[in-house]
Design a protein around this motif. Sequence first.
Motif, PDB file in Angstrom:
ATOM      1  N   GLU A  25     -44.279  18.690  11.674  1.00  0.00           N
ATOM      2  CA  GLU A  25     -44.855  18.933  10.360  1.00  0.00           C
ATOM      3  C   GLU A  25     -44.121  20.093   9.717  1.00  0.00           C
ATOM      4  N   MET A  26     -43.510  19.836   8.579  1.00  0.00           N
ATOM      5  CA  MET A  26     -42.827  20.897   7.844  1.00  0.00           C
ATOM      6  C   MET A  26     -43.446  20.973   6.459  1.00  0.00           C
ATOM      7  N   THR A  27     -44.124  22.071   6.182  1.00  0.00           N
ATOM      8  CA  THR A  27     -44.766  22.218   4.879  1.00  0.00           C
ATOM      9  C   THR A  27     -43.965  23.100   3.937  1.00  0.00           C
ATOM     10  N   PHE A  28     -43.082  23.917   4.468  1.00  0.00           N
ATOM     11  CA  PHE A  28     -42.241  24.805   3.661  1.00  0.00           C
ATOM     12  C   PHE A  28     -43.073  25.725   2.772  1.00  0.00           C
ATOM     13  N   GLY A  29     -44.324  25.952   3.166  1.00  0.00           N
ATOM     14  CA  GLY A  29     -45.191  26.821   2.375  1.00  0.00           C
ATOM     15  C   GLY A  29     -45.742  26.160   1.130  1.00  0.00           C
ATOM     16  N   ILE A  30     -45.567  24.855   1.022  1.00  0.00           N
ATOM     17  CA  ILE A  30     -46.051  24.122  -0.143  1.00  0.00           C
ATOM     18  C   ILE A  30     -47.356  23.434   0.244  1.00  0.00           C
ATOM     19  N   SER A  31     -48.391  23.644  -0.537  1.00  0.00           N
ATOM     20  CA  SER A  31     -49.666  22.989  -0.253  1.00  0.00           C
ATOM     21  C   SER A  31     -49.565  21.509  -0.607  1.00  0.00           C
ATOM     22  N   THR A  32     -50.508  20.746  -0.113  1.00  0.00           N
ATOM     23  CA  THR A  32     -50.537  19.314  -0.426  1.00  0.00           C
ATOM     24  C   THR A  32     -50.668  19.108  -1.929  1.00  0.00           C
TER      25      THR A  32
ATOM     26  N   SER B 227     -28.843  19.782  -4.350  1.00  0.00           N
ATOM     27  CA  SER B 227     -29.206  21.045  -4.996  1.00  0.00           C
ATOM     28  C   SER B 227     -28.697  22.274  -4.240  1.00  0.00           C
ATOM     29  N   ALA B 228     -27.852  22.061  -3.237  1.00  0.00           N
ATOM     30  CA  ALA B 228     -27.309  23.181  -2.459  1.00  0.00           C
ATOM     31  C   ALA B 228     -26.524  24.119  -3.368  1.00  0.00           C
ATOM     32  N   LYS B 229     -26.599  25.414  -3.046  1.00  0.00           N
ATOM     33  CA  LYS B 229     -25.973  26.401  -3.930  1.00  0.00           C
ATOM     34  C   LYS B 229     -24.472  26.547  -3.723  1.00  0.00           C
ATOM     35  N   ASP B 230     -23.957  26.085  -2.584  1.00  0.00           N
ATOM     36  CA  ASP B 230     -22.516  26.157  -2.363  1.00  0.00           C
ATOM     37  C   ASP B 230     -22.084  25.059  -1.385  1.00  0.00           C
ATOM     38  N   GLN B 231     -20.794  24.888  -1.244  1.00  0.00           N
ATOM     39  CA  GLN B 231     -20.263  23.816  -0.411  1.00  0.00           C
ATOM     40  C   GLN B 231     -20.625  24.000   1.060  1.00  0.00           C
ATOM     41  N   LYS B 232     -20.657  25.243   1.522  1.00  0.00           N
ATOM     42  CA  LYS B 232     -21.001  25.507   2.925  1.00  0.00           C
ATOM     43  C   LYS B 232     -22.413  25.007   3.230  1.00  0.00           C
ATOM     44  N   GLN B 233     -23.348  25.316   2.344  1.00  0.00           N
ATOM     45  CA  GLN B 233     -24.730  24.871   2.534  1.00  0.00           C
ATOM     46  C   GLN B 233     -24.814  23.344   2.427  1.00  0.00           C
ATOM     47  N   LYS B 234     -24.083  22.791   1.485  1.00  0.00           N
ATOM     48  CA  LYS B 234     -24.066  21.334   1.313  1.00  0.00           C
ATOM     49  C   LYS B 234     -23.531  20.657   2.582  1.00  0.00           C
ATOM     50  N   ASP B 235     -22.445  21.195   3.125  1.00  0.00           N
ATOM     51  CA  ASP B 235     -21.869  20.622   4.347  1.00  0.00           C
ATOM     52  C   ASP B 235     -22.846  20.726   5.516  1.00  0.00           C
TER      53      ASP B 235
ATOM     54  N   ASP C 167     -32.551  26.375   0.557  1.00  0.00           N
ATOM     55  CA  ASP C 167     -32.613  27.470   1.538  1.00  0.00           C
ATOM     56  C   ASP C 167     -33.744  27.248   2.541  1.00  0.00           C
ATOM     57  N   GLN C 168     -34.907  26.817   2.056  1.00  0.00           N
ATOM     58  CA  GLN C 168     -36.033  26.563   2.949  1.00  0.00           C
ATOM     59  C   GLN C 168     -35.724  25.428   3.918  1.00  0.00           C
ATOM     60  N   ILE C 169     -35.079  24.403   3.424  1.00  0.00           N
ATOM     61  CA  ILE C 169     -34.724  23.268   4.279  1.00  0.00           C
ATOM     62  C   ILE C 169     -33.689  23.695   5.315  1.00  0.00           C
ATOM     63  N   ALA C 170     -32.695  24.473   4.894  1.00  0.00           N
ATOM     64  CA  ALA C 170     -31.680  24.937   5.835  1.00  0.00           C
ATOM     65  C   ALA C 170     -32.300  25.828   6.915  1.00  0.00           C
ATOM     66  N   ALA C 171     -33.255  26.681   6.539  1.00  0.00           N
ATOM     67  CA  ALA C 171     -33.924  27.550   7.515  1.00  0.00           C
ATOM     68  C   ALA C 171     -34.725  26.717   8.519  1.00  0.00           C
TER      69      ALA C 171
END
Length: 79
Positions: free
Chosen positions: A10-17, A64-72, A29-33
């Motif tokens: 279960e990944m909520t990323f701090g977002i309520s239902t 929506s990644a902020k740079d190529q490194k994050q996208k990769d 960033d949240q997804i990468a973390a």
Amino acid sequence: MQFVDPPHLEMTFGISTAQFRAGSQPTADQIAAAAAKIEEGEIMLDTEVAKPIIKTWLSPACFSAKDQKQKDYIHSLTS
């Protein structure tokens, strides 16, 4: 009848239902973390579980990644 609740991720990323239903989504960033935490524990998902996660969260995050490194990095999680 007995209900069995198998282990699940279960990944909520701090977002309520309610926020999710209203259209909120986690940031790249949240997804990468979260992905880094999964990698630390080497958690593996069944293909049928992974497909909707990739479609719903990782693919949009890649765009929506902020740079190529994050996208990769995000793209590498879908392999």
